[in-house]
Design a protein around this motif. Structure first.
Motif, PDB file in Angstrom:
ATOM      1  N   TYR A 159       0.576  -1.249  -0.079  1.00 40.69           N
ATOM      2  CA  TYR A 159       0.145  -0.041  -0.136  1.00 40.69           C
ATOM      3  C   TYR A 159       1.278   1.043   0.400  1.00 40.69           C
ATOM      4  O   TYR A 159       0.498   2.279  -0.237  1.00 40.69           O
ATOM      5  CB  TYR A 159      -0.207  -0.196   1.245  1.00 40.69           C
ATOM      6  CG  TYR A 159      -1.763   1.205   0.759  1.00 40.69           C
ATOM      7  CD1 TYR A 159      -3.234   1.509   0.623  1.00 40.69           C
ATOM      8  CD2 TYR A 159      -1.808   2.638   2.725  1.00 40.69           C
ATOM      9  CE1 TYR A 159      -3.561   2.159   0.629  1.00 40.69           C
ATOM     10  CE2 TYR A 159      -2.228   3.298   2.309  1.00 40.69           C
ATOM     11  CZ  TYR A 159      -3.325   3.634   1.121  1.00 40.69           C
ATOM     12  OH  TYR A 159      -4.190   4.465   1.695  1.00 40.69           O
ATOM     13  N   TYR A 163       0.841   3.448  -3.153  1.00 48.79           N
ATOM     14  CA  TYR A 163       0.272   5.179  -3.055  1.00 48.79           C
ATOM     15  C   TYR A 163       1.307   6.709  -3.262  1.00 48.79           C
ATOM     16  O   TYR A 163       1.643   7.474  -3.796  1.00 48.79           O
ATOM     17  CB  TYR A 163       0.729   5.413  -1.212  1.00 48.79           C
ATOM     18  CG  TYR A 163       0.358   6.722  -0.897  1.00 48.79           C
ATOM     19  CD1 TYR A 163      -1.627   7.374  -1.139  1.00 48.79           C
ATOM     20  CD2 TYR A 163       1.019   8.142  -0.292  1.00 48.79           C
ATOM     21  CE1 TYR A 163      -1.323   8.500  -0.683  1.00 48.79           C
ATOM     22  CE2 TYR A 163       0.805   9.288  -0.028  1.00 48.79           C
ATOM     23  CZ  TYR A 163      -0.583   9.278  -0.069  1.00 48.79           C
ATOM     24  OH  TYR A 163      -1.020  11.064   0.909  1.00 48.79           O
ATOM     25  N   LEU A 222       7.384  14.449  14.512  1.00 45.59           N
ATOM     26  CA  LEU A 222       7.537  13.999  12.358  1.00 45.59           C
ATOM     27  C   LEU A 222       6.951  13.457  11.988  1.00 45.59           C
ATOM     28  O   LEU A 222       5.920  13.731  11.279  1.00 45.59           O
ATOM     29  CB  LEU A 222       9.128  13.806  12.444  1.00 45.59           C
ATOM     30  CG  LEU A 222      10.486  14.632  12.738  1.00 45.59           C
ATOM     31  CD1 LEU A 222      11.531  13.540  11.979  1.00 45.59           C
ATOM     32  CD2 LEU A 222       9.972  15.882  12.493  1.00 45.59           C
ATOM     33  N   ASP A 223       6.267  12.437  12.447  1.00 44.64           N
ATOM     34  CA  ASP A 223       5.450  10.929  11.598  1.00 44.64           C
ATOM     35  C   ASP A 223       4.384  11.597  12.487  1.00 44.64           C
ATOM     36  O   ASP A 223       2.889  11.317  11.771  1.00 44.64           O
ATOM     37  CB  ASP A 223       5.508   9.788  12.081  1.00 44.64           C
ATOM     38  CG  ASP A 223       7.032   9.117  11.246  1.00 44.64           C
ATOM     39  OD1 ASP A 223       7.409  10.675  10.604  1.00 44.64           O
ATOM     40  OD2 ASP A 223       7.729   8.272  12.492  1.00 44.64           O
TER      41      ASP A 223
ATOM     42  N   PRO B 139       4.553  14.498   2.036  1.00 43.28           N
ATOM     43  CA  PRO B 139       4.073  14.491   3.289  1.00 43.28           C
ATOM     44  C   PRO B 139       4.052  12.946   4.346  1.00 43.28           C
ATOM     45  O   PRO B 139       4.175  12.065   3.945  1.00 43.28           O
ATOM     46  CB  PRO B 139       2.635  14.444   3.658  1.00 43.28           C
ATOM     47  CG  PRO B 139       1.834  14.155   1.484  1.00 43.28           C
ATOM     48  CD  PRO B 139       3.320  14.236   1.270  1.00 43.28           C
ATOM     49  N   ARG B 140       4.411  13.205   5.097  1.00 41.84           N
ATOM     50  CA  ARG B 140       4.964  12.134   6.051  1.00 41.84           C
ATOM     51  C   ARG B 140       3.962  10.483   6.260  1.00 41.84           C
ATOM     52  O   ARG B 140       4.021   9.747   5.872  1.00 41.84           O
ATOM     53  CB  ARG B 140       5.944  12.929   7.808  1.00 41.84           C
ATOM     54  CG  ARG B 140       7.157  12.962   7.107  1.00 41.84           C
ATOM     55  CD  ARG B 140       7.863  12.028   6.627  1.00 41.84           C
ATOM     56  NE  ARG B 140       8.524  12.325   4.950  1.00 41.84           N
ATOM     57  CZ  ARG B 140       8.950  11.399   4.797  1.00 41.84           C
ATOM     58  NH1 ARG B 140       8.960  10.497   5.163  1.00 41.84           N
ATOM     59  NH2 ARG B 140       9.147  11.731   3.044  1.00 41.84           N
ATOM     60  N   ARG B 141       2.930  11.995   6.294  1.00 42.39           N
ATOM     61  CA  ARG B 141       1.545  10.744   6.556  1.00 42.39           C
ATOM     62  C   ARG B 141       1.197  10.339   4.912  1.00 42.39           C
ATOM     63  O   ARG B 141       0.299  10.760   5.130  1.00 42.39           O
ATOM     64  CB  ARG B 141       0.758  11.189   7.611  1.00 42.39           C
ATOM     65  CG  ARG B 141       1.245  11.658   9.139  1.00 42.39           C
ATOM     66  CD  ARG B 141       1.835  10.037   9.640  1.00 42.39           C
ATOM     67  NE  ARG B 141       0.400   9.475   9.482  1.00 42.39           N
ATOM     68  CZ  ARG B 141      -0.388   9.519  10.874  1.00 42.39           C
ATOM     69  NH1 ARG B 141      -0.503  10.871  11.547  1.00 42.39           N
ATOM     70  NH2 ARG B 141      -1.637   8.836  11.065  1.00 42.39           N
ATOM     71  N   ALA B 142       1.434   9.160   4.711  1.00 41.68           N
ATOM     72  CA  ALA B 142       1.676   8.919   3.311  1.00 41.68           C
ATOM     73  C   ALA B 142       0.095   8.139   3.261  1.00 41.68           C
ATOM     74  O   ALA B 142      -0.848   8.934   2.573  1.00 41.68           O
ATOM     75  CB  ALA B 142       2.467   7.890   3.122  1.00 41.68           C
ATOM     76  N   ALA B 143      -0.349   7.240   4.425  1.00 40.60           N
ATOM     77  CA  ALA B 143      -1.433   7.571   4.038  1.00 40.60           C
ATOM     78  C   ALA B 143      -3.037   8.133   4.583  1.00 40.60           C
ATOM     79  O   ALA B 143      -2.889   8.786   5.294  1.00 40.60           O
ATOM     80  CB  ALA B 143      -1.700   5.757   5.217  1.00 40.60           C
TER      81      ALA B 143
END
Lengths: 303, 498
Positions: A159, A163, A222-223, B139-143
Motif C-alpha cells: 500500500y 501510494y 515528525l510522523d 507528507p510524512r503521513r503517506a496514508a
C-alpha cells in the motif's frame, strides 16, 4: 518451490536434530507434503539467512533460534509456494478474512482493501516467472514472525509503495537513503545567522542520539504517531512512551543549554536562544535524526 | 533502484513483523530499530501493519462470549444460564474497557504542546537542495485518513463544573411604613445570608400628594433624635447621611422624628436594622425618612416618632428642619403649640422671662394683650451642648433640664446640677442608694394656676415676670430601678414609695 540445497550443514548435534524432529511433528508438515528431511532443509535455509551464515553459531543459539521459528506457519507458506492444494485450502480458510480485514484497515476503505488484498493473492501465488519458474511471495517468508503479521506487513508495504507511485515520489526514501549514504558527515557548518550557536548545538546533540530515541522523536514529532500507536508497536504502556518522550525532550533541552553555555553564553542568554522560533533556524531536524551512527540495515546483514 | 537493492536497504517484511511481535533477538531488534529511526517508509509499514492488527484483537475478544455460550450450553439450563450471564458480563466489560482505554489514555498522556515546539522541524525545508526539497515535500503521513475498523467511543469528558452554589435565598426587603404586616426581626442566631434591601418599600417610595416637591435624600439631614430600640452603632451628624454600618449587627433605626429625615443603611452580616421598637409594632416613618434594609438586614422598620408631632403630611423636611421660634405672641394670634424640644438650636436667647412649660391651652386663658417684651425663651440643655460633666469629666449618661436648671448623671452614677445652661455644674448630695442611672425632670402639674396668677392687670399690656410657685419634680433612678424624687431642685431626696 524446492528448497535450495545448502552448502554447509548447520545442524550437526543430536539435540538439534531431536528438536527439528519435534518441530516437524508439531507443525504437521507431513500433512502438506513436507518430509522430515525436507523440513530440516527448509529450516537450514532459514537459519542461514537468519543467523547470517551461522558458521560460528553455538548449539544453544541454534536451538534458541529454531524454537523462535514459527514452524507451522513457515511450512504452510512454503507449501503454498509449492502450489500444494491442501496448503492453499488451509491458507484460504484461515487467512482469507484476515487479509481482507487487514487490507481494509490499512486502506481505510473496504473496496480498496479488497482490491489490495486481491492483488496480493497474485503475488502470493506467483504469476511472475523467473527463468521459467514461478516465484511466489511466500518464498520470502522465513518464519521469524507470524504468518499473519507477515501478511499485514506485505499488505502495508504494498500500500505504501502504491501510494508513493501515485504521488510520483517513488521510493523517495530510497533516494534519501542514497543521499544520506553519500553524506558521510553532517554539514555542521555554522551559518552566519544569528542562531549559529544554537544551530551547531542542535546538530551535535541530535546526531548523537541513540537509535531508539531517534525513533521515538521521529515517530512522535515528525510522523505524528500517537502515543498509543508507538506503545502498541513497542508493546509497552502508553505512559511509558509518554514518560520517555517527555524525558527525552527535557534531556535535549538540558544538553542544549549546557552546550550553549559551554560556547560562551550565559544561562539567561542560552535560555533566550531556546525561545527562538524553530522556523528561523537553519536546521534540518529530519536529516539529523535519520543519520545513524551505523549504516541502517546493511550493517545488520553484514554481521 | 532495483528490488534487490531495496531489499538490501530495507529489512524483510518477515523481520518487520517479527519486530512488531517482539520475537527478535536483542541484536536483531537493535538493528531494526536503527533502521526504523532512519527510514520513514519502514516506519510507515510497521505502523500500518500494527494498525491492521488491531481488528484481529477485537475479533478474538468479540468471539469469546459466543464460543463460551456454545460450550457451556450443553451442561444444562442451570449451569448454562449462570455461565451465560457471567460470560456476557465479562465480555461486555472487556469490550468496553478495550474500546475506551486507548483513547482516554492517549489524551491523558500526551505531552504538553509546548514541548515538541522546541525540537519540531520547520514546516518546509527551503534550505535543501532542489532534488531533496522536492522529495521532502512528500507528507510524512503517506496514508490517507484511515477510519478505525472498530467503533471508537469518543469519551466526552464532562465539563468540570465548580460546586454549584445553592440558589440564593429570596431577598428580604425593608419595610417602609407598613403597620399591617410588620416584618419580624431577624434571628441573629441564624447564619447570616445576603439579603438585598430595597429602598424602603420594594414597590418604591410612595408619592406624597401633599408634598410640594419630591423627596430629596441628599437634602435630608439626620439630627440628634432620641434613640429608638435597636439602635446600633453610629449616628449621622447633622445634615449628613447615615453611613454604612458593616458588621455591627444592629443599625439604629430611623428615630421617629418630627420631620427630620434620615437615611439609614443597614449593616452587613448581622441582621437587624432598626428593629421594631418594643410595644409599638411597626413604626411610622418620619417625614422624608428613608430606611434601607442593607445586606443582612431583614427589617427596615423605623421607631415611632416619640413626640407625636411628626406628620407624614409635612410637605418638605427642609421646612421642618429650619423652623425657628422667633415669632412674637400677640393677643389672639397665637394659634399653635410649640414643642421646644423639637426645635432647632437656632434660637434667639435673651433674658428669659418665661418658661417653656406652657401650652396652647394654657395660653388661651391669657389676656388678649399679652405680649412678650424684653424676654425670650430659654431652651433645654441637650447632649449636643455638653457630653461630659465638668467636675468629674465623665461622660453624661442621662440628662434632663428645664428652663431653670439642668441635671446630669455621669458614668460614675453621680448627679450634677447646673443653673447656667450647663456651663457650670455642682454635684448634688447623695441621698439615694446605689449609682444613679437616669434622671428626669417634670414640670409641676399645678402650673396653670400659677400662670394664672401671673396674669397682668388689665391694660398693662405686659406680662409680669414671675416664676412658678411650685417647683418641678426631679426623678432619679438607680441601677436597681428604685426611684427617688426631689422637689427642691435636687437638694433633698426621698424614695418614691415613701
Amino acid at each position: 518451490m524446492p528448497v535450495p540445497k545448502s552448502n554447509q550443514q548447520l545442524f550437526l548435534s543430536a539435540a538439534v536434530h531431536a528438536l527439528l524432529n519435534r518441530l516437524w511433528k508439531e507443525s504437521s508438515a507431513a500433512d502438506i507434503g513436507f518430509s522430515e528431511a525436507g523440513f530440516q532443509e527448509l529450516l537450514q535455509q532459514v537459519a542461514e539467512v537468519g543467523l547470517w551464515g551461522g558458521s560460528q553459531i553455538s548449539e544453544s543459539q541454534q536451538a534458541a533460534f529454531l524454537n523462535s521459528i514459527r514452524a507451522k506457519d513457515l511450512v504452510l507458506a512454503r507449501a503454498c509456494a509449492r502450489g500444494n492444494e491442501t496448503a492453499w485450502n488451509i491458507f484460504l480458510s484461515e487467512y482469507r478474512e484476515l487479509l481482507y480485514r487487514a487490507a481494509s484497515a490499512i486502506t481505510g476503505d473496504y473496496t480498496a482493501g479488497r482490491e489490495l488484498a486481491d492483488s496480493l493473492y497474485a503475488e502470493l501465488y506467483g504469476l511472475a516467472t523467473h527463468a521459467g519458474a514461478r516465484r511466489s511471495k511466500f518464498d520470502s517468508y522465513m518464519g521469524r514472525g507470524s504468518l499473519a503479521g507477515w501478511l499485514r506487513s506485505v499488505l502495508a508495504r504494498s500500500y505504501v509503495d502504491q501510494y508513493r507511485k501515485r504521488r510520483n515520489v517513488v521510493a523517495a526514501d530510497d533516494r534519501e537513503l542514497e543521499l544520506l549514504a553519500a553524506v558521510t558527515e553532517i554539514d555542521n557548518t555554522v551559518p552566519a545567522a544569528p542562531h549559529g550557536t544554537l544551530h551547531a548545538a542542535v546538530c551535535t546533540i541530535l546526531s548523537g542520539l541513540d537509535a531508539e530515541s531517534r525513533f521515538l522523536l521521529q515517530s512522535y514529532y515528525l510522523d505524528g504517531r500517537s502515543l498509543a500507536e508507538i506503545a502498541g508497536l513497542l508493546q509497552v504502556h502508553e505512559s511509558t512512551i509518554s514518560r520517555r518522550v517527555k524525558r527525552l525532550a527535557g534531556e535535549l533541552k538540558k544538553q542544549l543549554l549546557k552546550r550553549l553555555q559551554a560556547s560562551g553564553l550565559t544561562r539567561r542568554a542560552a535560555e533566550e536562544a531556546l525561545q527562538v522560533d524553530v522556523r528561523d533556524m537553519d536546521v534540518n531536524v529530519k536529516r539529523l535524526l535519520q543519520v545513524a551512527e551505523t549504516t541502517p540495515f546493511q550493517a545488520l546483514e553484514e554481521r | 533502484m532495483t528490488s534487490a537493492e531495496q531489499r538490501a536497504l530495507h529489512p524483510e517484511d518477515d523481520l518487520l513483523a517479527a519486530f512488531a511481535e517482539q520475537s527478535l533477538t536483542a541484536t536483531e531488534r537493535a538493528g531494526i530499530m536503527e533502521h526504523l529511526s532512519a527510514c520513514s517508509r519502514c516506519r510507515d509499514i510497521v505502523f500500518l501493519a500494527q494498525r491492521a492488527a488491531e481488528p484481529d484483537a477485537h475479533a478474538s475478544v468479540a468471539a469469546l462470549p459466543q464460543s463460551s455460550l456454545g460450550w457451556r450450553w450443553n451442561w444444562g439450563w442451570g449451569l448454562g444460564a449462570g455461565a451465560l450471564a457471567t460470560a456476557l458480563v465479562l465480555a461486555s466489560i472487556a469490550l468496553l474497557h478495550h474500546s475506551q482505554k486507548p483513547l482516554a489514555q492517549s489524551a491523558a498522556m500526551r505531552p504538553p504542546a509546548s514541548t515538541p515546539a522546541e525540537i519540531a522541524p520547520p514546516p518546509a525545508a527551503p534550505d535543501q537542495a532542489p532534488t531533496s526539497a522536492a522529495r521532502l515535500a512528500v507528507p510524512r503521513r503517506a496514508a490517507p485518513p484511515v477510519p478505525q475498523p472498530h467503533p471508537r467511543v469518543e469519551v466526552i469528558q464532562p465539563p468540570e463544573v465548580a460546586a454549584v452554589a445553592p440558589p440564593p435565598a429570596p431577598p428580604k426587603v425593608g419595610m417602609f411604613s407598613s403597620a399591617a404586616n410588620p416584618t419580624p426581626v431577624a434571628n441573629n442566631n441564624k447564619a447570616p445570608s445576603i439579603k438585598t434591601g430595597g429602598f424602603g418599600d420594594p414597590a418604591g417610595l410612595a408619592s406624597n400628594p401633599n408634598a410640594k416637591g419630591a423627596p430629596n435624600i441628599a437634602a435630608v439631614g439626620a439630627f440628634d433624635m432620641p434613640k429608638g430600640e435597636g439602635t446600633g452603632a453610629g449616628r449621622a451628624g447633622k445634615g449628613s447621611v447615615q453611613g454604612v454600618n458593616m458588621g455591627a449587627g444592629v443599625v439604629g433605626g430611623v428615630p421617629g422624628g418630627t420631620g427630620h429625615g434620615k437615611v439609614v443603611v443597614g449593616g452587613m452580616a448581622n441582621g437587624v436594622v432598626g428593629g421594631v421598637p418594643g410595644g409599638s409594632g411597626a413604626g411610622r416613618a418620619g417625614v422624608g425618612t428613608a430606611v434601607t434594609g442593607g445586606f443582612g438586614s431583614s427589617v427596615g422598620a423605623t421607631p415611632p416618632a416619640p413626640s407625636g408631632t411628626a406628620s407624614s403630611n409635612t410637605p418638605a423636611p427642609a421646612a421642618q428642619s429650619t423652623a425657628k421660634l422667633d415669632f412674637k405672641l400677640q393677643p389672639g394670634k397665637a394659634s399653635t403649640a410649640v414643642d421646644v424640644a423639637s426645635a432647632e438650636p437656632l434660637l434667639h436667647t435673651e433674658d428669659a422671662n418665661i418658661s417653656t412649660s406652657f401650652s396652647m391651652e394654657q395660653l388661651q386663658g391669657m389676656p388678649a394683650t399679652l405680649t412678650l417684651q424684653h424676654g425670650s425663651i430659654s431652651r433645654c440643655v441637650t447632649t449636643a451642648d455638653c457630653s461630659t460633666v465638668q467636675p468629674s469629666s465623665k461622660r453624661i449618661v442621662s440628662l434632663a433640664s428645664d428652663s431653670a436648671m439642668a441635671l446630669a448623671v455621669d458614668a460614675g452614677g453621680a448627679l450634677f446640677l447646673s443653673h447656667d445652661q450647663g456651663a457650670h455644674w455642682t454635684k448634688a448630695p447623695v441621698q439615694w442608694e446605689g449609682k444613679a442611672v437616669t434622671v428626669n425632670i417634670y414640670p409641676s402639674p399645678s402650673l396653670a394656676p400659677s400662670v394664672a396668677k401671673m396674669a397682668p392687670p388689665a391694660g398693662s399690656g405686659t406680662v409680669a415676670k414671675e416664676k412658678s410657685a411650685k417647683p418641678s419634680v426631679i426623678e432619679l433612678r438607680n441601677k436597681k430601678g428604685q426611684v427617688w424624687l426631689s422637689t427642691d431642685q435636687g437638694q433633698t431626696w426621698r424614695l418614691r414609695s415613701e
